[in-house]
Design an enzyme around this catalytic site. Sequence first.
Site, PDB file in Angstrom:
ATOM      1  CG  HIS A  30      -5.506 -50.205 -22.131  1.00 40.43           C
ATOM      2  ND1 HIS A  30      -4.076 -52.024 -21.977  1.00 40.43           N
ATOM      3  CD2 HIS A  30      -4.261 -50.084 -21.185  1.00 40.43           C
ATOM      4  CE1 HIS A  30      -3.405 -52.138 -21.549  1.00 40.43           C
ATOM      5  NE2 HIS A  30      -2.784 -51.491 -20.387  1.00 40.43           N
TER       6      HIS A  30
ATOM      7  CG  ASN B 202      -3.875 -57.893 -19.366  1.00 40.08           C
ATOM      8  OD1 ASN B 202      -3.049 -56.989 -19.373  1.00 40.08           O
ATOM      9  ND2 ASN B 202      -3.556 -58.669 -20.368  1.00 40.08           N
TER      10      ASN B 202
ATOM     11  CG  HIS C 104      -3.115 -47.615 -15.666  1.00 38.33           C
ATOM     12  ND1 HIS C 104      -3.556 -48.424 -17.001  1.00 38.33           N
ATOM     13  CD2 HIS C 104      -2.004 -48.832 -15.279  1.00 38.33           C
ATOM     14  CE1 HIS C 104      -2.944 -49.496 -17.230  1.00 38.33           C
ATOM     15  NE2 HIS C 104      -2.536 -49.577 -15.660  1.00 38.33           N
TER      16      HIS C 104
ATOM     17  CD  GLU D 262      -2.918 -51.779 -11.387  1.00 42.98           C
ATOM     18  OE1 GLU D 262      -2.491 -52.993 -11.597  1.00 42.98           O
ATOM     19  OE2 GLU D 262      -2.497 -51.361 -12.853  1.00 42.98           O
TER      20      GLU D 262
ATOM     21  NE  ARG E   4      26.028 -54.985 -29.256  1.00 42.49           N
ATOM     22  CZ  ARG E   4      26.989 -55.094 -29.071  1.00 42.49           C
ATOM     23  NH1 ARG E   4      28.245 -54.765 -28.254  1.00 42.49           N
ATOM     24  NH2 ARG E   4      27.077 -55.140 -30.402  1.00 42.49           N
TER      25      ARG E   4
ATOM     26  CG  HIS F 200      -5.623 -54.048 -17.193  1.00 43.37           C
ATOM     27  ND1 HIS F 200      -5.941 -53.924 -15.898  1.00 43.37           N
ATOM     28  CD2 HIS F 200      -3.787 -52.877 -17.144  1.00 43.37           C
ATOM     29  CE1 HIS F 200      -4.849 -53.319 -15.299  1.00 43.37           C
ATOM     30  NE2 HIS F 200      -4.331 -53.492 -16.689  1.00 43.37           N
TER      31      HIS F 200
ATOM     32  CE  LYS G  92       4.511 -57.620 -12.739  1.00 41.99           C
ATOM     33  NZ  LYS G  92       4.215 -55.879 -13.201  1.00 41.99           N
TER      34      LYS G  92
ATOM     35  NE  ARG H 264       4.513 -60.143 -17.311  1.00 42.30           N
ATOM     36  CZ  ARG H 264       5.560 -59.873 -17.088  1.00 42.30           C
ATOM     37  NH1 ARG H 264       6.766 -60.372 -17.088  1.00 42.30           N
ATOM     38  NH2 ARG H 264       5.772 -58.199 -16.422  1.00 42.30           N
TER      39      ARG H 264
ATOM     40  CE  LYS I  27       4.737 -55.526 -19.625  1.00 42.90           C
ATOM     41  NZ  LYS I  27       3.206 -56.088 -19.996  1.00 42.90           N
TER      42      LYS I  27
ATOM     43  CD  GLU J 165       2.507 -59.973 -21.088  1.00 40.48           C
ATOM     44  OE1 GLU J 165       2.927 -59.399 -22.263  1.00 40.48           O
ATOM     45  OE2 GLU J 165       2.655 -58.722 -20.036  1.00 40.48           O
TER      46      GLU J 165
HETATM   47  N1  LIG Z   1       6.691 -52.278 -17.277  1.00 38.83           N
HETATM   48  C1  LIG Z   1       5.838 -52.457 -16.576  1.00 38.83           C
HETATM   49  O1  LIG Z   1       5.060 -53.459 -15.937  1.00 38.83           O
HETATM   50  C2  LIG Z   1       4.537 -50.947 -16.428  1.00 38.83           C
HETATM   51  C3  LIG Z   1       3.566 -51.618 -15.664  1.00 38.83           C
HETATM   52  C4  LIG Z   1       2.761 -50.538 -15.465  1.00 38.83           C
HETATM   53  C5  LIG Z   1       3.163 -49.078 -15.468  1.00 38.83           C
HETATM   54  N2  LIG Z   1       3.478 -49.113 -16.086  1.00 38.83           N
HETATM   55  C6  LIG Z   1       3.801 -47.518 -17.126  1.00 38.83           C
HETATM   56  O2  LIG Z   1       4.100 -46.482 -15.514  1.00 38.83           O
HETATM   57  C7  LIG Z   1       3.582 -45.180 -15.955  1.00 38.83           C
HETATM   58  C8  LIG Z   1       3.219 -45.046 -15.135  1.00 38.83           C
HETATM   59  O3  LIG Z   1       3.864 -44.874 -13.509  1.00 38.83           O
HETATM   60  P1  LIG Z   1       3.018 -44.397 -12.182  1.00 38.83           P
HETATM   61  O4  LIG Z   1       1.834 -44.970 -12.104  1.00 38.83           O
HETATM   62  O5  LIG Z   1       4.228 -44.923 -11.281  1.00 38.83           O
HETATM   63  O6  LIG Z   1       2.953 -42.741 -12.468  1.00 38.83           O
HETATM   64  P2  LIG Z   1       4.750 -41.824 -13.164  1.00 38.83           P
HETATM   65  O7  LIG Z   1       5.733 -41.873 -13.034  1.00 38.83           O
HETATM   66  O8  LIG Z   1       4.012 -40.923 -13.985  1.00 38.83           O
HETATM   67  O9  LIG Z   1       4.357 -40.576 -11.886  1.00 38.83           O
HETATM   68  C9  LIG Z   1       3.131 -40.144 -10.732  1.00 38.83           C
HETATM   69  C10 LIG Z   1       3.470 -38.502 -11.190  1.00 38.83           C
HETATM   70  O10 LIG Z   1       4.221 -38.622  -9.692  1.00 38.83           O
HETATM   71  C11 LIG Z   1       5.491 -37.792  -9.697  1.00 38.83           C
HETATM   72  N3  LIG Z   1       5.842 -39.047  -8.556  1.00 38.83           N
HETATM   73  C12 LIG Z   1       6.436 -40.156  -8.500  1.00 38.83           C
HETATM   74  N4  LIG Z   1       6.987 -40.824  -7.455  1.00 38.83           N
HETATM   75  C13 LIG Z   1       6.722 -39.773  -6.209  1.00 38.83           C
HETATM   76  C14 LIG Z   1       6.531 -39.154  -5.206  1.00 38.83           C
HETATM   77  N5  LIG Z   1       7.412 -40.577  -4.259  1.00 38.83           N
HETATM   78  N6  LIG Z   1       6.488 -38.197  -4.814  1.00 38.83           N
HETATM   79  C15 LIG Z   1       6.473 -37.017  -5.107  1.00 38.83           C
HETATM   80  N7  LIG Z   1       6.027 -37.208  -6.662  1.00 38.83           N
HETATM   81  C16 LIG Z   1       5.618 -38.345  -6.919  1.00 38.83           C
HETATM   82  C17 LIG Z   1       6.018 -38.126 -10.705  1.00 38.83           C
HETATM   83  O11 LIG Z   1       6.393 -36.986 -10.286  1.00 38.83           O
HETATM   84  C18 LIG Z   1       4.516 -38.234 -11.575  1.00 38.83           C
HETATM   85  O12 LIG Z   1       4.367 -36.443 -11.640  1.00 38.83           O
HETATM   86  C19 LIG Z   1       3.149 -45.478 -17.286  1.00 38.83           C
HETATM   87  O13 LIG Z   1       3.915 -44.968 -17.399  1.00 38.83           O
HETATM   88  C20 LIG Z   1       3.224 -46.858 -17.913  1.00 38.83           C
HETATM   89  O14 LIG Z   1       2.505 -47.381 -18.648  1.00 38.83           O
HETATM   90  C21 LIG Z   1       4.846 -50.117 -16.900  1.00 38.83           C
END
Ligand SMILES: NC(=O)c1ccc[n+]([C@@H]2O[C@H](COP(=O)([O-])OP(=O)(O)OC[C@H]3O[C@@H](n4cnc5c(N)ncnc54)[C@H](O)[C@@H]3O)[C@@H](O)[C@H]2O)c1
Length: 519
Positions: free
Chosen positions: A415, A408, A428, A347, A283, A411, A389, A404, A305, A399
Amino acid sequence: MVHVVLTGFMATGKTEVGRRLARILACPFMDIDSLVEVAAGRTVAEIFANEGEPCSIPRTAAAWPRPGPSCASRPDRKRFSGGWGTPRAGRSWRTRTAHQIGLRASRRCSPSAHLRMPLPPMRSTLPSSASTTSSSACAGSWRDGDGVQVVEAEARVTAEGAVQEVEVGLGPRSYSIVIGAGLLPGVGTRLASLGLHGRAAVVTSERIGALYREPIVESLRAAGFHPTAVEFPDGEEHKNLAWLAVLYDRLLEAGLERRSLVVAVGGGVVTDLAGFAAATLLRGLPMALVPTTLVGQVDAAIGGKTGMNHVLGKNLIGAFHQPRVVIADVDVLRTLPRREFIAGLSETIKYGIIRDAALFRHLEERLSEVLELRRDLLVGLVAACCRHKATVVGDDEREEGGGRMVLNFGHTMGHALEALTDYRRFLHGEAVAIGMVAAARVSRALGRCGSETVGRLERLLKRAGLPTEIPGGMTPTALALAMQTDKKSVDGRIRFVCVEEIGRTSFVELTAQEIVNHL
Ligand SMILES: NC(=O)c1ccc[n+]([C@@H]2O[C@H](COP(=O)([O-])OP(=O)(O)OC[C@H]3O[C@@H](n4cnc5c(N)ncnc54)[C@H](O)[C@@H]3O)[C@@H](O)[C@H]2O)c1
């Protein structure tokens, strides 16, 4: 104001380096030795001769400056503190407000060569100093002769990008985002200073774990935690319920209890998966995030999130679960694949266009240095984005109020592009870059902004190496359909974020067809 605290065992060069750094950065310098001597009315050598080494800890603790008028009198300046001993007293405010640089003596260098007094027996001082040094943000080294320059250069670079803290104000769920360089060795002490203790699971991917597991596990151990590393294979395809079940198993096998800590180390994939596990296991467990991508540092790790993918769509399962702290070390961006870093820049440009004309201009002027990963610029950039942020999240945590929604920008189309290309063609941030240009063009067509705004956005994105055009072959009908099915569309209408000018946005309700008509 940022304090820089130099810590280390006797004769590691704290006073010398502190004076030099203070000169370089035109800051006041405070030597704890002098404060101890003033308080005692005797020299340090006399205190040692008369009272022996054990007296050093309480005397230093008593002399250590407290946050208060004397420390806050120059809000515009950095302050360096050097001196002997590194007491526990004041550690809490130091870890919150100070950037710590630990200095170590090399084996080749005899400390007594630098002392103005004979060395006392070193029973208690050594472990105390050693543990504090391991908590420091950046360990330097001391060697005879050119050693000072080595330390100075290292410390200077670190100090220029000194630690910044951004508060996410959410009442009882408030937390800090700590941004700096060389922060990983200090993760353990920072978490301990928040009152966290006991078992800690470092959740990461195999790829990121190979790079950063050790320093983080070590720092947790040194700070008194019982850490276990839990890893899963790299990639978005593992952000699903099947891997969540595996993660639950491993966390329970590691003996996590209600107060145990989850430390997520990785990009958005890791922080989303580990975050959802922390939100739901037993929990809800306390969690700390150490984002390792630029997207993670400026976006995914902030705001609580967490999202899991379902076969029917991305991030369809999720929860809000705020971390206890976010520690963003810009040095980890050096190992990030270039394409991922550039996708993250998208971003940061978004924050400029939606909220901060000065940030946008700064990026226009300093982009090439940011692309060279200049530490101080990265610290400043990540901190600026985090501030935005944090403000947006603070006003609309779940949200509900619509605040928030401004995040977007770009986006809606982004998307759609990702969905139409099966999440394979674009990262992304790349899809968002194209989406931002599309949003700016729609804004112009609606008379909300001028061509100059669209042009500046396009130019900056292109210079960063980001795509700006919708790929040929994607029909308006397909795009409209993809936008229509986005989970943020309500009764066929989309709350579209328009740009009025760089740094200012507005909303308009449009159908997906109206959006493509205005492109
Ligand atoms: N929760 C939220 O508010 C939120 C917001 C934006 C994105 N997301 C989610 O985040 C994900 C995308 O995240 P991301 O863009 O950070 O990419 P990711 O987590 O997919 O990482 C990208 C790649 O880089 C590698 N990597 C990461 N850090 C590294 C480092 N320091 N050195 C070497 N390699 C490294 C990872 O292993 C991976 O292969 C998506 O699933 C998206 O939906 C969530």
